[in-house]
Structures are given as C-alpha cells and as structure tokens.
Write a protein that holds these residues in place. Structure first.
Motif, short mmCIF file in Angstrom:
data_model
loop_
_atom_site.label_atom_id
_atom_site.label_comp_id
_atom_site.label_asym_id
_atom_site.label_seq_id
_atom_site.Cartn_x
_atom_site.Cartn_y
_atom_site.Cartn_z
N ASP A 132 -12.35 16.76 -26.65
CA ASP A 132 -13.27 16.21 -27.65
C ASP A 132 -14.22 15.22 -27.00
OD1 ASP A 132 -11.74 13.95 -27.21
OD2 ASP A 132 -10.66 14.07 -29.14
N PRO B 294 -18.97 17.96 -25.56
CA PRO B 294 -19.14 18.41 -26.94
C PRO B 294 -20.53 18.10 -27.45
CG PRO B 294 -17.09 17.18 -26.67
CD PRO B 294 -17.88 16.99 -25.42
N SER C 24 -16.53 19.55 -33.04
CA SER C 24 -17.27 19.72 -31.77
C SER C 24 -16.33 19.47 -30.60
CB SER C 24 -18.45 18.74 -31.70
OG SER C 24 -19.38 19.00 -32.73
#
Length: 228
Positions: free
Chosen positions: A113, A162, A174
């Motif tokens: 992430d 992301p 994302s």
C-alpha cells in the motif's frame, strides 16, 4: 663473256632440265636478276594468306562454365542484397491473455500500500483488479467502481507505487506490485495507454481477463456475477 658451265673444268654436273647455264665473267651482269629476286622475296609474305589461330578445344566449355557462375552469383546477390525502403514491422504483442490463465487461482502474492505495508492479494477477493502500470486510466477505474456490486472490491495495481489517494476514485483500493508478480503470472506485458482488468471470484479463481479495457461492456456481466 660468259661461258657454258659444261666447258669449264671442275664444275659439278647440273640437272639436264636446267638447260644450258652460262656463268658471266663480270658479276655485275647479274645485278638486275638479283634485284628482281630480292623484290620477289620481300613480297612473298604479303601474297601468302595468314593461317587463322587454332581454337582451343576447351574454349567453349570454359565459356559456358563462366556464364553459369556469373548467373548464380547474380541470383544470390538479388536474394541477399538489402532492399531499402522495405522493412518488416515488428509484431505487436498479442492482447489476448494466455488460455491457461483463466480458471486458475490467483498466486499467493503480497502487494504493497502507500505506506509500503504488505497486503495479501488473496485477501481482497471477490474483486476486480485493474492493472494501471501502463495507464492510470481514471475514467475506466471510476466506471468500474460505479458498476461494482456490494461486497466486490475494485483494486488498482500500479507498478512501483500506488496511485495517489483520491486519484483512483471513492471506494477503490490503491496498491502496487513492484516485483511485477501479477504480470508474470499472466504472461501479459503492460501496454502504454491501456489498463488490464482481472475479475476474481470468492474462491480466488480468475474468471476473466480483459487485456485492454475499452468500455464497461468488456466486463459488466462478469462483474455482476462476482457478488453471487
């Protein structure tokens, strides 16, 4: 005055067909005759026709062999000579996914992430995973998020980092795949200007691959079935 050779002592016998031979007392009397003989001797080569040079028996076969070799070399040059202005276009990568990809479970990959924390890929299902490493394609991502039924996650997967928060749209997760594990699993390279969609059911099985999203109709029906 000259005298016949027959009367002179010590002269050899001459052939009778020569007739009577008279030897002059003064050698100058023979000057005119000698000059006439010299003229005849000088003119003799001009009256003799020259013989044509003999032709070698190997001349004709040698000529035929030379023509054959030159013809062969000309043919090879025509085949191997580079032709300007004509080039073979490089084949574009196929947009169709490998048939073996569909129906297989997703690999046990960890994505990351925005904080570089690992996120297990199989923990996101059922999901529509949109690979945006070739194109951010916000309109396509927003359309997928609007069509996703309840309980189905829309995930964008970039290459190294992301997509920035908010750019992917509301309700979109994302993530990034720095190692390129998903592309390697699909054997499908990223194409500039195009996003790829993966539709995965609750069991983590890949039910459809859309190599290049062109419209929502490419995945609408399969996306609705993911909630079942």
């Amino acid at each position: 005055m000259g005298k016949p050779d027959a009367d002179g002592p010590g002269l050899p016998d001459l052939p009778p067909e020569w007739g009577r031979v008279v030897v002059p007392d003064d050698a100058s009397a023979l000057a005119a005759e000698a000059e006439r003989l010299r003229r005849e001797l000088r003119g003799a080569p001009h009256r003799t026709a020259p013989r044509p040079p003999a032709r070698s028996p190997l001349a004709l076969p040698g000529l035929v062999l030379l023509v054959a070799v030159l013809t062969t070399l000309a043919g090879l040059a025509a085949v191997t000579w580079p032709r300007s202005g004509r080039s073979t276009p490089a084949p574009s990568p196929s947009a169709a996914p490998p048939p073996a990809a569909t129906g297989r479970p997703l690999p046990a990959l960890d994505l990351v992430d925005a904080g570089q924390s690992p996120v297990p890929l199989r923990g996101l299902v059922p999901a529509m995973i949109v690979l945006v490493d070739g194109c951010a394609c916000p309109d396509e991502v927003a359309a997928a998020a609007a069509l996703a039924p309840s309980g189905v996650t829309v995930v964008t997967v970039a290459g190294t980092a992301p997509v920035a928060p908010g750019a992917a749209g509301a309700g979109v997760r994302s993530l990034a795949d720095p190692a390129g594990g998903l592309r390697a699993f699909l054997h499908l390279p990223a194409r500039p200007g195009a996003a790829t969609a993966l539709l995965v059911d609750r069991a983590g099985v890949l039910v459809k691959v859309v190599p290049e999203i062109r419209s929502a109709e490419d995945y609408r029906a399969d996306l609705a079935r993911l909630a079942g």
